[in-house]
Design a protein around this motif. Structure first.
Motif, mmCIF file in Angstrom:
data_model
loop_
_atom_site.group_PDB
_atom_site.id
_atom_site.type_symbol
_atom_site.label_atom_id
_atom_site.label_comp_id
_atom_site.label_asym_id
_atom_site.label_seq_id
_atom_site.Cartn_x
_atom_site.Cartn_y
_atom_site.Cartn_z
ATOM 1 N N ARG A 64 0.062 19.578 -4.160
ATOM 2 C CA ARG A 64 0.467 18.536 -4.304
ATOM 3 C C ARG A 64 -0.499 17.159 -4.272
ATOM 4 O O ARG A 64 -1.628 17.529 -3.303
ATOM 5 N N VAL A 65 -0.284 16.054 -4.810
ATOM 6 C CA VAL A 65 -1.097 14.736 -4.486
ATOM 7 C C VAL A 65 -0.760 14.038 -3.195
ATOM 8 O O VAL A 65 0.628 13.555 -3.351
ATOM 9 N N VAL A 66 -1.368 13.902 -2.205
ATOM 10 C CA VAL A 66 -0.934 13.075 -0.963
ATOM 11 C C VAL A 66 -1.662 12.073 -0.830
ATOM 12 O O VAL A 66 -2.724 11.744 -1.172
ATOM 13 N N VAL A 67 -0.979 10.729 -0.892
ATOM 14 C CA VAL A 67 -1.603 9.479 -0.791
ATOM 15 C C VAL A 67 -1.554 8.862 0.435
ATOM 16 O O VAL A 67 -0.268 8.993 0.961
ATOM 17 N N SER A 68 -2.326 8.300 0.964
ATOM 18 C CA SER A 68 -2.335 7.847 2.510
ATOM 19 C C SER A 68 -2.972 6.555 2.545
ATOM 20 O O SER A 68 -4.077 6.569 1.943
ATOM 21 N N GLY A 69 -2.647 5.704 3.464
ATOM 22 C CA GLY A 69 -3.073 4.471 3.859
ATOM 23 C C GLY A 69 -2.443 4.018 5.014
ATOM 24 O O GLY A 69 -1.610 4.470 5.538
ATOM 25 N N ILE A 70 -3.039 2.660 5.590
ATOM 26 C CA ILE A 70 -2.417 2.002 6.431
ATOM 27 C C ILE A 70 -2.309 0.644 6.295
ATOM 28 O O ILE A 70 -3.143 0.064 5.767
ATOM 29 N N GLY A 71 -1.275 0.021 6.942
ATOM 30 C CA GLY A 71 -1.099 -1.639 6.725
ATOM 31 C C GLY A 71 -0.789 -1.852 5.165
ATOM 32 O O GLY A 71 -0.115 -1.210 4.790
ATOM 33 N N LYS A 72 -1.403 -2.933 4.619
ATOM 34 C CA LYS A 72 -0.998 -3.295 3.140
ATOM 35 C C LYS A 72 -1.384 -2.066 2.519
ATOM 36 O O LYS A 72 -0.968 -1.884 1.284
ATOM 37 N N SER A 73 -2.716 -1.470 2.752
ATOM 38 C CA SER A 73 -2.910 -0.192 1.757
ATOM 39 C C SER A 73 -2.023 0.625 1.783
ATOM 40 O O SER A 73 -1.603 1.609 0.858
ATOM 41 N N GLY A 74 -1.082 0.967 2.899
ATOM 42 C CA GLY A 74 -0.072 2.017 3.206
ATOM 43 C C GLY A 74 0.943 1.708 2.134
ATOM 44 O O GLY A 74 1.435 2.631 1.649
ATOM 45 N N HIS A 75 1.288 0.308 2.176
ATOM 46 C CA HIS A 75 2.366 0.018 1.266
ATOM 47 C C HIS A 75 1.830 0.407 -0.171
ATOM 48 O O HIS A 75 2.767 0.874 -1.213
ATOM 49 N N ILE A 76 0.825 0.084 -0.651
ATOM 50 C CA ILE A 76 0.436 0.321 -1.702
ATOM 51 C C ILE A 76 0.247 1.782 -2.091
ATOM 52 O O ILE A 76 0.592 2.391 -3.295
ATOM 53 N N ALA A 77 -0.090 2.677 -1.287
ATOM 54 C CA ALA A 77 -0.311 3.985 -1.286
ATOM 55 C C ALA A 77 0.999 4.478 -1.536
ATOM 56 O O ALA A 77 1.416 5.571 -2.455
ATOM 57 N N ARG A 78 2.072 4.042 -0.810
ATOM 58 C CA ARG A 78 3.697 4.416 -0.996
ATOM 59 C C ARG A 78 3.920 4.461 -2.317
ATOM 60 O O ARG A 78 4.510 5.338 -3.054
ATOM 61 N N LYS A 79 3.663 3.213 -2.853
ATOM 62 C CA LYS A 79 3.757 2.908 -4.290
ATOM 63 C C LYS A 79 3.117 3.804 -5.374
ATOM 64 O O LYS A 79 3.758 4.144 -6.317
ATOM 65 N N ILE A 80 1.921 3.865 -5.264
ATOM 66 C CA ILE A 80 1.074 4.848 -6.136
ATOM 67 C C ILE A 80 1.913 6.364 -5.925
ATOM 68 O O ILE A 80 1.839 6.907 -7.169
#
Length: 342
Positions: A64-80
C-alpha cells in the motif's frame, strides 16, 4: 505575579476593511496560482524525470501507499491518501508522530511511503525514515528543499518549492500546502490513467455517492415485478385494460401474447388522444388501440440506460423484457427518481 494579556478591542469592519479584504483575497489566489504554475513548469523541465519515477514506483508497489506528515503537511497528507485510495491506488494516512509510538507497525517492506514536509526537516519524519529505509520500503518525499534531510534520503524527491507564502507574514503554510496538494492530485490522476481506472471502478469505490448509484444500479434493482406489473392479454377489451391501468398506478399497461411476450403498450396519453378524437371506443379491444412493438429494456442493463431512453423518446414508462421478449418487469420514471438514479 504574572499579568494577564490585555484583551484586544473588537475589530471594526468598515468599507476600507472590506476593500483590503478583497485585495488580500485576490493576492492570495494569485500567489497560489503562480505557485502551481511554477510547479507545472518545473515538472515539465528539471523535475519531470523525478515525477515519472515516482509514478512508476507507486504503480509497481505491491503493498500500500502510506502517506505521512505532521501539522499542516499532515492534513495535506491525509487528503492525498484519500484521493489515491478513491482513484484505484490502495493508500492510507499515518500520522508522523503516532508512527514513532506504534503506528510504524502499519508499514511493511512491500509498501511505499510518501513523506511530506515542506522544510524537509520535520523531526517526527526524520526519526522514522531511516527505519523505513532499513525495512526495505520505497521512500518518496515531497519537500521544498532539495538539500534537506528527507530529500537526501529519498528514492525519489519531488520539490514543491514556492517563492513565497500567501500569508502576508510569509509564515503560515498557504501557497506551499496548495502546491503540495496539487502535486498529490497530479500523482493520483497519473496513476488513475496508468491503471486504466474507469467510471465503474470509481463507482465501486463510491457506492454511496450519486455516481455510484448511476453506475451500479441495474434495471432489475428498481423495476416492478410480479403482480405489480400492469398486464393484459391481447384479446382483452379496452375497458379491462383501463381497469388494469387504474389498479396498478403506472399510467399504462403492457399487452402480452399467450406466451407472455410483450407485444404492445397502452398509456394514459393514448387514452386522452382517443377521447379527443371523439371515437366510440366502448367495444374496442386493446389490440386495436395499443402501440405495437413497445420500447423496452432488459433487466441487466444499467438503470441510467433506461433514463437515457426515456429522455430520448419523451416517455415515462418502459417495459422490461428478457432476451426472448418475455415481459419480466415494468419501470416508471418515479421508480428511478426514488432510487436516486436521476
Amino acid at each position: 505575579m504574572s499579568v494577564p494579556h490585555a484583551k484586544k478591542p473588537p475589530a471594526t469592519f468598515d468599507a476600507k476593511s472590506a476593500t483590503r479584504a478583497l485585495q488580500f483575497a485576490r493576492d492570495t489566489l494569485q500567489i497560489e496560482a503562480d505557485a502551481i504554475l511554477a510547479l507545472k513548469q518545473r515538472i515539465s523541465n528539471e523535475s519531470g524525470e523525478q515525477f515519472i519515477q515516482a509514478v512508476a514506483l507507486l504503480l509497481n508497489c505491491t503493498g500500500r501507499v502510506v502517506v505521512s506528515g505532521i501539522g499542516k503537511s499532515g492534513h495535506i497528507a491525509r487528503k492525498i491518501a484519500s484521493t489515491l485510495a478513491s482513484t484505484g491506488t490502495p493508500a492510507l494516512f499515518v500520522h508522523a508522530a503516532e508512527a514513532s509510538h506504534g503506528d510504524l507497525g502499519m508499514i511493511t517492506a512491500d509498501d511505499a511511503l510518501i513523506a511530506i514536509s515542506y522544510s524537509g526537516e520535520a523531526g517526527e519524519l526524520v526519526a522514522i525514515v531511516p527505519i523505513i529505509k532499513r525495512m526495505g520500503a520505497t521512500l518518496i518525499t515531497i519537500t521544498g528543499n532539495d538539500d534537506s534531510t528527507l530529500a537526501q534520503l529519498a528514492d525519489v524527491h519531488l520539490n514543491v518549492r514556492v517563492d513565497k507564502e500567501a500569508c502576508p507574514l510569509n509564515l503560515a503554510p498557504t501557497a506551499s500546502t496548495t502546491a503540495t496538494l496539487a502535486i498529490g492530485d497530479a500523482l493520483a490522476v497519473a496513476l488513475l490513467d496508468a491503471r486504466g481506472f474507469g467510471e465503474e471502478d470509481f463507482a465501486r469505490s463510491h457506492p454511496g455517492g450519486a455516481l455510484g448509484r448511476r453506475l451500479l444500479t441495474h434495471v432489475r434493482d428498481v423495476m416492478r415485478t410480479g403482480d405489480a406489473i400492469p398486464t393484459v392479454g391481447k384479446d382483452a377489451s379496452l375497458y379491462t385494460a383501463l381497469l388494469e391501468i387504474s389498479r396498478k398506478g403506472m399510467a399504462m399497461t403492457a399487452v402480452v401474447d399467450a406466451g407472455g411476450r410483450a407485444i404492445g403498450v397502452f398509456t394514459d396519453g393514448d387514452l386522452r388522444r382517443l377521447i379527443e378524437n371523439q371515437r366510440d371506443f366502448s367495444t374496442l379491444s386493446i389490440a386495436e388501440v395499443m402501440h405495437a412493438n413497445p420500447r423496452s429494456v432488459q433487466p441487466d442493463q444499467l438503470a441510467v440506460d433506461a433514463v437515457k431512453m426515456m429522455e430520448e423518446f419523451r416517455i415515462n414508462q418502459l417495459l422490461v423484457t428478457n432476451a426472448d421478449g418475455k415481459l419480466v418487469g415494468a419501470l416508471h420514471i418515479h421508480d428511478l427518481t426514488r432510487a436516486k438514479v436521476i
